[in-house]
Write a protein that holds these residues in place. Structure first.
Motif, PDB file in Angstrom:
ATOM      1  N   LEU A  90       0.832  -1.207   0.000  1.00  0.00           N
ATOM      2  CA  LEU A  90       0.000   0.000   0.000  1.00  0.00           C
ATOM      3  C   LEU A  90       0.866   1.257   0.000  1.00  0.00           C
ATOM      4  O   LEU A  90       0.431   2.323  -0.440  1.00  0.00           O
ATOM      5  CB  LEU A  90      -0.936   0.001   1.217  1.00  0.00           C
ATOM      6  CG  LEU A  90      -1.993  -1.110   1.266  1.00  0.00           C
ATOM      7  CD1 LEU A  90      -2.777  -1.037   2.576  1.00  0.00           C
ATOM      8  CD2 LEU A  90      -2.942  -1.029   0.074  1.00  0.00           C
ATOM      9  N   GLN A 140      -3.239   4.384   6.467  1.00  0.00           N
ATOM     10  CA  GLN A 140      -3.728   3.593   5.349  1.00  0.00           C
ATOM     11  C   GLN A 140      -3.638   2.097   5.678  1.00  0.00           C
ATOM     12  O   GLN A 140      -4.553   1.324   5.394  1.00  0.00           O
ATOM     13  CB  GLN A 140      -2.915   3.908   4.088  1.00  0.00           C
ATOM     14  CG  GLN A 140      -3.478   3.241   2.854  1.00  0.00           C
ATOM     15  CD  GLN A 140      -2.598   3.415   1.626  1.00  0.00           C
ATOM     16  OE1 GLN A 140      -3.080   3.285   0.516  1.00  0.00           O
ATOM     17  NE2 GLN A 140      -1.328   3.686   1.807  1.00  0.00           N
ATOM     18  N   GLU A 180      -6.474   0.993   7.907  1.00  0.00           N
ATOM     19  CA  GLU A 180      -7.695   0.742   7.142  1.00  0.00           C
ATOM     20  C   GLU A 180      -7.654  -0.639   6.498  1.00  0.00           C
ATOM     21  O   GLU A 180      -8.627  -1.389   6.529  1.00  0.00           O
ATOM     22  CB  GLU A 180      -7.875   1.807   6.055  1.00  0.00           C
ATOM     23  CG  GLU A 180      -8.271   3.182   6.557  1.00  0.00           C
ATOM     24  CD  GLU A 180      -8.569   4.153   5.425  1.00  0.00           C
ATOM     25  OE1 GLU A 180      -9.046   5.266   5.711  1.00  0.00           O
ATOM     26  OE2 GLU A 180      -8.339   3.798   4.246  1.00  0.00           O
ATOM     27  N   GLY A 181      -6.514  -0.972   5.908  1.00  0.00           N
ATOM     28  CA  GLY A 181      -6.381  -2.266   5.250  1.00  0.00           C
ATOM     29  C   GLY A 181      -6.505  -3.424   6.213  1.00  0.00           C
ATOM     30  O   GLY A 181      -7.185  -4.420   5.933  1.00  0.00           O
ATOM     31  N   GLN A 216      -4.553  -1.327  -3.701  1.00  0.00           N
ATOM     32  CA  GLN A 216      -5.623  -0.658  -2.954  1.00  0.00           C
ATOM     33  C   GLN A 216      -6.993  -1.123  -3.421  1.00  0.00           C
ATOM     34  O   GLN A 216      -7.918  -1.293  -2.608  1.00  0.00           O
ATOM     35  CB  GLN A 216      -5.508   0.868  -3.121  1.00  0.00           C
ATOM     36  CG  GLN A 216      -4.583   1.543  -2.143  1.00  0.00           C
ATOM     37  CD  GLN A 216      -3.121   1.482  -2.526  1.00  0.00           C
ATOM     38  OE1 GLN A 216      -2.729   0.784  -3.469  1.00  0.00           O
ATOM     39  NE2 GLN A 216      -2.296   2.228  -1.829  1.00  0.00           N
ATOM     40  N   VAL A 219     -12.997   2.930   4.268  1.00  0.00           N
ATOM     41  CA  VAL A 219     -11.575   3.113   3.947  1.00  0.00           C
ATOM     42  C   VAL A 219     -11.412   4.437   3.170  1.00  0.00           C
ATOM     43  O   VAL A 219     -10.934   4.444   2.024  1.00  0.00           O
ATOM     44  CB  VAL A 219     -11.021   1.914   3.139  1.00  0.00           C
ATOM     45  CG1 VAL A 219     -10.837   0.692   4.019  1.00  0.00           C
ATOM     46  CG2 VAL A 219     -11.924   1.568   1.958  1.00  0.00           C
ATOM     47  N   MET A 276      -7.807   5.389   1.772  1.00  0.00           N
ATOM     48  CA  MET A 276      -7.402   4.543   0.655  1.00  0.00           C
ATOM     49  C   MET A 276      -8.125   4.962  -0.632  1.00  0.00           C
ATOM     50  O   MET A 276      -7.536   4.986  -1.712  1.00  0.00           O
ATOM     51  CB  MET A 276      -7.693   3.079   0.982  1.00  0.00           C
ATOM     52  CG  MET A 276      -6.807   2.106   0.228  1.00  0.00           C
ATOM     53  SD  MET A 276      -7.019   0.402   0.792  1.00  0.00           S
ATOM     54  CE  MET A 276      -6.526   0.522   2.496  1.00  0.00           C
TER      55      MET A 276
END
Length: 335
Positions: free
Chosen positions: A190, A218, A221-222, A289, A303, A306
């Protein structure tokens, strides 16, 4: 692997030339399926593989087979697929038509969807997932530079393909949880988009706490999307994946000390997505992403960061002016 057959690298760009070159230098019979530009470059200059530790390997053009013609797949005992994700279906069709039925197919590609595409188009053939943790930069004049550390991982199989591919200077390990390994690599990847948007070397970016915080947010979020889907990513370093966001947010000196113990990063290391923007090519953002966003949508996980990063990469692709040199604040959309 059948002893008298080649290891064919299908789509030999930066990763493919480096991996294929290391195998050839160790005495393996290697054939590179390449674009005309790469073929011409290697025929003229040979193949020079340099490393972050200062070592180098030089091969003459005659030490490996070079071809633009996919018929070289006829000789394959192992096919290493190293094309961009968008080209997977096309190369799978070539393999289906030309490679021996008992050839082992190994995907050494970014993302997590390529193996499914290969298996769908290759019927009951042996198809293995793989993960390449390091970056390779095409420097020109036949030189390919590995700029970060790490061992390749390949799914376990009865033929022990990982052992057949492991040579001096290129360690390949068999993995029982290659899906978890791939998701772990995707979460790390990412950062490719942030590298591309910043136009900064990876080492300089990771030395800056504002950039690391952006990466951490980020990544969080993933990881939330993966957790909601019941997926456990496997870290390619001794540090558990779940700890990574907190570690990235640490002060520079502390983070630098931890990074130095777990990973080697060349001062000029760049991401493949940075290279794509630099050369005006379409990136793999939809396979990195984009894969996490699809998972998040299925499990009702927000997200927003992202999504904004995807939009910024697509804007840069459309503009065609290379990496846009944005700041962390610009990427976040704040003044």
């Amino acid at each position: 692997m059948v002893a008298d057959r080649s290891i064919v690298v299908a789509g030999a760009g930066a990763i493919g030339c480096f991996v294929g070159g290391k195998l050839a230098a160790a005495g393996r019979r290697v054939a590179l399926l390449v674009r005309p530009r790469v073929k011409t470059e290697i025929e003229r200059f040979g193949l020079l593989l340099t490393d972050f530790d200062g070592s180098e390997t030089k091969l003459g053009a005659g030490q490996l087979a070079l071809s633009e013609d996919p018929s070289i797949l006829h000789s394959a005992g192992i096919v290493l697929v190293t094309v961009k994700s968008a080209d997977t279906a096309a190369v799978a069709d070539q393999i289906a038509q030309l490679a021996p039925q008992d050839a082992v197919i190994v995907s050494l590609q970014n993302g997590i969807g390529n193996v499914a595409v290969l298996r769908e188009r290759l019927g009951g053939r042996s198809v293995l997932a793989g993960m390449v943790p390091f970056n390779v930069i095409a420097m020109g004049d036949g030189r390919f530079h590995r700029s970060t550390s790490g061992d390749i991982h390949v799914g376990e199989d009865p033929e022990n393909t990982a052992a057949a591919l492991s040579v001096s200077g290129l360690s390949v390990r068999a993995s029982r949880d290659i899906t978890g390994v791939q998701w772990g690599k995707l979460i790390i990847n990412l950062n490719n988009a942030l590298s591309a948007l910043s136009d900064m070397p990876l080492a300089a970016q990771l030395a800056n706490r504002d950039w690391r915080r952006l990466f951490a947010d980020q990544m969080a979020e993933g990881l939330a999307a993966l957790k909601a889907a019941g997926i456990v990513p496997v870290s390619s370093t001794p540090i558990p994946m779940s700890w990574s966001p907190a570690l990235l947010r640490l002060p520079d000196a502390i983070f630098g000390a931890i990074l130095g113990r777990t990973m080697k990063v060349d001062p000029e290391a760049r991401s493949s997505m940075w290279q794509d923007l630099k050369q005006g090519r379409k990136t793999e953002i939809d396979y990195l992403q984009g894969a996490v966003i699809a998972l998040a949508e299925q499990n009702h996980v927000a997200v927003p960061l992202m999504r904004r990063i995807v939009a910024l990469i697509k804007e840069a692709e459309a503009a065609g002016n290379g990496p846009p040199r944005l700041t962390p604040q610009q990427i976040r959309g704040v003044n």
